[in-house]
Design a protein around this motif. Structure first.
Motif, PDB file in Angstrom:
ATOM      1  N   UNK A  39       0.826  -1.198   0.000  1.00 10.79           N
ATOM      2  CA  UNK A  39       0.000   0.000   0.000  1.00 10.79           C
ATOM      3  C   UNK A  39       0.864   1.253   0.000  1.00 10.79           C
ATOM      4  N   UNK A  40       1.932   1.225   0.806  1.00 11.85           N
ATOM      5  CA  UNK A  40       2.848   2.366   0.827  1.00 11.85           C
ATOM      6  C   UNK A  40       3.524   2.539  -0.533  1.00 11.85           C
ATOM      7  N   UNK A  41       3.909   1.419  -1.121  1.00 12.30           N
ATOM      8  CA  UNK A  41       4.645   1.479  -2.384  1.00 12.30           C
ATOM      9  C   UNK A  41       3.765   2.012  -3.506  1.00 12.30           C
ATOM     10  N   UNK A  42       2.458   1.808  -3.388  1.00 13.86           N
ATOM     11  CA  UNK A  42       1.557   2.325  -4.420  1.00 13.86           C
ATOM     12  C   UNK A  42       1.433   3.838  -4.317  1.00 13.86           C
ATOM     13  N   UNK A  43       1.577   4.334  -3.104  1.00 16.57           N
ATOM     14  CA  UNK A  43       1.378   5.771  -2.887  1.00 16.57           C
ATOM     15  C   UNK A  43       2.666   6.577  -3.075  1.00 16.57           C
ATOM     16  N   UNK A  44       3.800   5.944  -2.749  1.00 14.32           N
ATOM     17  CA  UNK A  44       5.052   6.705  -2.734  1.00 14.32           C
ATOM     18  C   UNK A  44       6.076   6.102  -3.691  1.00 14.32           C
ATOM     19  N   UNK A  45       7.040   6.945  -4.048  1.00 15.26           N
ATOM     20  CA  UNK A  45       8.147   6.442  -4.846  1.00 15.26           C
ATOM     21  C   UNK A  45       9.350   6.214  -3.965  1.00 15.26           C
ATOM     22  N   UNK A  46       9.834   4.997  -3.941  1.00 15.66           N
ATOM     23  CA  UNK A  46      10.995   4.706  -3.113  1.00 15.66           C
ATOM     24  C   UNK A  46      12.234   4.483  -3.975  1.00 15.66           C
ATOM     25  N   UNK A  47      13.374   4.832  -3.409  1.00 15.45           N
ATOM     26  CA  UNK A  47      14.629   4.584  -4.108  1.00 15.45           C
ATOM     27  C   UNK A  47      15.130   3.188  -3.814  1.00 15.45           C
ATOM     28  N   UNK A  48      14.692   2.653  -2.671  1.00 17.93           N
ATOM     29  CA  UNK A  48      15.058   1.281  -2.350  1.00 17.93           C
ATOM     30  C   UNK A  48      14.031   0.684  -1.390  1.00 17.93           C
ATOM     31  N   UNK A  49      13.816  -0.618  -1.557  1.00 19.32           N
ATOM     32  CA  UNK A  49      12.926  -1.320  -0.648  1.00 19.32           C
ATOM     33  C   UNK A  49      13.728  -2.452  -0.015  1.00 19.32           C
ATOM     34  N   UNK A  50      13.613  -2.597   1.314  1.00 17.64           N
ATOM     35  CA  UNK A  50      14.303  -3.673   2.005  1.00 17.64           C
ATOM     36  C   UNK A  50      13.252  -4.478   2.750  1.00 17.64           C
ATOM     37  N   UNK A  51      13.147  -5.771   2.414  1.00 14.52           N
ATOM     38  CA  UNK A  51      12.042  -6.529   2.992  1.00 14.52           C
ATOM     39  C   UNK A  51      12.483  -7.875   3.545  1.00 14.52           C
ATOM     40  N   UNK A  52      11.883  -8.219   4.667  1.00 16.43           N
ATOM     41  CA  UNK A  52      12.035  -9.547   5.248  1.00 16.43           C
ATOM     42  C   UNK A  52      11.243 -10.536   4.387  1.00 16.43           C
ATOM     43  N   UNK A  53      11.512 -11.834   4.550  1.00 11.36           N
ATOM     44  CA  UNK A  53      10.744 -12.822   3.795  1.00 11.36           C
ATOM     45  C   UNK A  53       9.596 -13.393   4.617  1.00 11.36           C
TER      46      UNK A  53
END
Lengths: 118, 745
Positions: A39-53
């Motif tokens: 949901x955040x990614x749809x609203x904002x532009x990120x330069x990098x995403x770091x995610x747990x699995x």
């Protein structure tokens, strides 16, 4: 200013990423699972995403898959553990830019992030 | 060292948002690099990557870095078409001593975070394991428990990477093993047995111990966990053997069996790179079997893939073949997983109906707030209530000094609203510091279990009113005393099962912990149905230990004698048990509670049991302060420190070896003329006022006791240099500042 999204269900990990990247001048948003992150990614532009699995509601791989459907150009780093070799492969297949093996220290994270974002 | 690094990158890296030029830049930073770009067609930011896109370059790099370091740098693209050749130099000598682990300080914020979260995880684990015990097959619960262990493992590993703390190593080991067993149980859909859950519960108990030891900087011996862990995984394997394929529809179970046989061999052979004839034959035959099976079962997509693989085998590059095979293996696994899930769902329709999504959404109704923020809020509220008094004074001033009675009246008429809002605010803020006593009581079941096992006693624990709320600071302070009281009850109170049987009592002893609110206090009762306290024994012991004389003791009532156990250095147990010497004595219990402004009451009846009652204030935020005057200055003294106040004529003060004393109730009280020490001139002539401490050993001399107030005491600002007697400041309604003296401690 560069903008990052940190996704992990563990507050300790999330904050570690946040602290490490903020020290490098990033603005960091955080999410506790894939659904929130998406949901955040749809609203904002990120330069990098770091995610747990491993996360509840929506896990990191599903998030990665759905994220890549809407965004092909933002690097995504997955947080994995030593034992998750298969997940690493799967993450690569789904479009993960790279991975960071847990446990890691802030400086390790920063090193890897700098490898994929300019 | 001189390397040739070949980039032969295609679409696969662009699909992953990788920009190969970054890597070239990074390599250039390592030393002298000659870059020859062969082909460069990198997609634009908005462009969809296609097969047209590529990046091909040869880089000759002269650098100090080792091969490992370069490989690490290129890790993410190494398998996507990057080759590294060593042109000059010997890699061996460059190898760095990477293994030397340094112990570093863990950043404080990280550590706090870790501790907070671990507490939360452990309490969550306890709850979900309890649920799981009643439904050991529930995959949702297993997943919940798995996740808790997983997070704990990750967090602990993080702290361990800073310093190799032994307790944390155990925690890591336990969470790691538990995680993998749970993962298996979840992924195979087999579930757990009750015995599993029991072991997991025991492990969580041990985690508790280890975590406590870690927090307190002690070392906990936990070699026993390895037996538990071994048992955990052996139970897991047995269960798996029996259940393999069982209970699944026959088609899935066949596929399950074949897949689990073939896939590991596929992987192993692929890692070899080259095949001999026999191995080639194995591939052919296994593919035929899979082909037949999937066709029979009607899995068309898979069947098509297998056919393609069969055609490709021997005709394409082996590496490529293996990649395709791996894809197939993953697809097979997925199919089997989804089938298992389907069949589980059918079996557990009942469960499905009650599927509760709220479980997956964060359940906590709590907001974590730093303690200092609540404290700040308390301070602000405290000052606001002072301001409230000022407004009241101002409204009088409006009438009398500024002569605007209308304004004064209007202000006064509306003051009550402000007042009630303020009271509300104060109450709410106080409530923020309150936590249910269950955070403390939750520890007792395990404590009782452990202690009774250790002492060979049978004890049943009953807990009542654990939702009673108490100031967090008080809960923290009473933890040790309560543990001591429970330990006493089991060690000294409850008889052995044999003794109880002989007495005609129920074999299982009973301990009851009860909390409830009574007026402005919270009462915690710890009672047992053991043998009670032997009053005669205390009399004897007190004389033996020279605490009292024979004739003194004989004059004392039973109640008075019972109070002796609160005196330092008193214990009635004949033999020192393993437990004694580990905690605090009864004297410390009584002191701790009194320091909190509370009271301890003990009641005992021979062979019927003992009840210890702790009467505690609801909160420490607001303290009762005695206002006293010395000279023309008003000071505060915490009311809980004062045992007695009385006035005495100055000529009763005697000098004993240079120390000023008075006789009071047959005791010698040492007098403290605090005003002299603070350089204040006393105004009292004939009589002085004494504040006497709780244990009736010393008296502080003041001129006059004015009144008591309920107020917020704040620490002295650090910029102020004050004598050690002054422990804090408080503000009175008229805005004046009063120092609080800690002179009776």
């Amino acid at each position: 200013m560069k903008r990052a999204l940190a996704v992990d269900d563990s507050a300790t990990m999330r904050n570690l990423v946040k602290i490490a990247l903020e020290a490098e001048g990033f603005t960091v948003d955080t999410a506790g699972n894939g659904q929130e992150a998406l949901e955040l990614a749809k609203k904002n532009n990120y330069d990098i995403v770091i995610s747990d699995i491993n996360m509840p509601v929506m896990d990191g791989l599903q998030f990665l898959k759905e994220f890549r459907e809407i965004n092909k150009r933002t690097p995504v780093l997955m947080l994995t553990t030593e034992t998750e070799a298969r997940k690493k492969e799967e993450a690569k297949r789904l479009g993960a830019t790279g991975w960071i093996v847990k446990p890691f220290k802030p400086e390790d994270l920063v090193k890897v992030v700098k490898r994929v974002v300019r | 060292m001189k390397y040739l690094i070949k980039f032969r990158l295609g679409k696969s890296v662009f699909d992953r948002a990788i920009d190969p030029r970054f890597y070239v830049e990074d390599l250039q930073k390592l030393g002298k690099a000659e870059i020859k770009i062969i082909k460069e067609n990198i997609p634009e930011p908005d462009e969809e990557p296609s097969d047209e896109h590529c990046f091909e370059a040869d880089i000759v790099l002269e650098t100090e870095s080792s091969l490992e370091e370069i490989k690490e740098l290129l890790e993410f693209i190494l398998e996507d078409g990057v080759e590294i050749e060593i042109l000059e130099g010997n890699n061996e000598e460059k190898r760095k001593e990477k293994n030397k682990q340094k112990s570093e300080e863990v950043p404080q914020a990280l550590l706090e975070n870790y501790k907070l979260e671990t507490e939360e995880i452990l309490s969550r684990l306890r709850n979900s394991l309890e649920e799981l015990y009643n439904a050991p097959g529930s995959l949702e619960l297993i997943n919940e428990v798995f996740r808790s262990f997983h997070t704990l493992k990750g967090n602990t590993g993080l702290i361990l990477s800073y310093s190799e703390e032994p307790n944390l190593k155990y925690i890591h080991e336990i969470s790691h093993k538990a995680e993998s067993v749970l993962q298996k149980a979840r992924d195979t859909g087999i579930g757990l047995s009750q015995r599993h859950v029991e072991i997991l519960q025991e492990l969580v108990d041990r985690l508790d111990d280890l975590f406590l030891a870690f927090s307190e900087g002690k070392e906990e011996d936990a070699e026993d966990i390895f037996n538990l862990l071994d048992e955990l995984s052996s139970v897991a394997e047995k269960k798996e053997e029996i259940k393999q394929g069982e209970g699944l529809p026959s088609d899935v179970s066949a596929l399950f069996n074949v897949t689990s046989q073939y896939v590991p061999v596929f992987r192993e052979l692929c890692s070899k790179g080259e095949l001999n004839e026999e191995e080639e034959e194995f591939f052919r035959r296994s593919l035929i079997t899979l082909h037949k099976l999937t066709k029979e079962l009607g899995f068309e997509d898979l069947n098509k893939k297998i056919r393609n693989l069969q055609n490709a085998f021997g005709n394409i590059d082996f590496k490529q073949f293996c990649e395709n095979l791996e894809e197939l293996a993953i697809d097979l696994q997925k199919l089997v997983d989804s089938k298992i899930l389907e069949s589980k769902k059918e079996v557990k329709k009942e469960e499905k109906k009650t599927f509760d999504t709220s479980k997956y959404v964060s359940k906590s109704k709590y907001l974590k707030v730093e303690e200092s923020i609540v404290q700040n809020l308390m301070d602000i509220v405290g000052e606001l209530s002072v301001f409230k008094e000022w407004i009241h004074l101002f409204s009088n001033k409006l009438q009398k000094v500024y002569n605007v009675p209308d304004a004064s009246k209007e202000l006064k008429d509306n003051m009550h609203r402000f007042r009630s809002l303020m009271d509300n605010l104060q109450r709410t803020v106080l409530e923020m510091r309150m936590v249910p006593v269950s955070v403390l009581f939750d520890r007792f079941p395990k404590l009782v279990r452990d202690l009774s096992r250790m002492l060979g006693k049978k004890v049943k624990l009953e807990i009542e009113g654990d939702d009673t709320k108490l100031d967090k600071v008080i809960i923290e302070k009473i933890a040790e005393p309560m543990i001591h009281l429970v330990r006493n009850a089991i060690d000294h109170g409850i008889e052995t099962p044999e003794e109880r049987e002989a007495l005609g009592k129920q074999i299982e002893g009973q301990i009851k912990i009860k909390a409830f609110q009574e007026g402005g206090n919270v009462v915690i009762e710890i009672s047992d149905d053991g043998k009670g306290i032997d009053i005669e024994k205390i009399r004897k012991k007190a004389v033996e230990k020279n605490l009292y004389k024979e004739e003194e003791i004989s004059r004392m009532s039973d109640e008075e004698v019972l109070q002796i156990i609160f005196q330092p250095g008193f214990s009635t147990k004949d033999q020192a048990t393993e437990l004694s010497g580990r905690g605090v004595g009864m004297d410390v219990v009584a002191n701790t509670i009194r320091n909190l402004g509370g009271e301890v009451i003990i009641k005992t009846q021979k062979s019927l049991g003992t009840t210890v009652k702790l009467i505690l204030p609801l909160t420490l935020a607001i303290r009762k302060i005695l206002l006293v005057r010395m000279g023309d200055i008003i000071f505060g003294v915490p009311a809980e420190d004062v045992g007695e106040v009385f006035r005495i004529s100055r000529d009763k003060v005697k000098s004993l070896k240079g120390i000023k004393v008075v006789y009071h109730r047959g005791r010698v009280l040492e007098l403290d003329f605090v005003c002299d020490r603070l350089g204040i001139k006393s105004t009292s002539n004939g009589t002085i006022t004494l504040l006497i401490d709780n244990s009736l050993t010393k008296g502080v001399v003041v001129d006059e006791v004015m009144s008591t107030i309920d107020t917020v005491v704040k620490p002295v600002p650090s910029v102020l240099q004050t004598p050690p007697e002054i422990s804090g400041v408080t503000i009175l309604g008229d805005g004046s500042i009063v120092y609080v003296l800690e002179v009776l401690k």
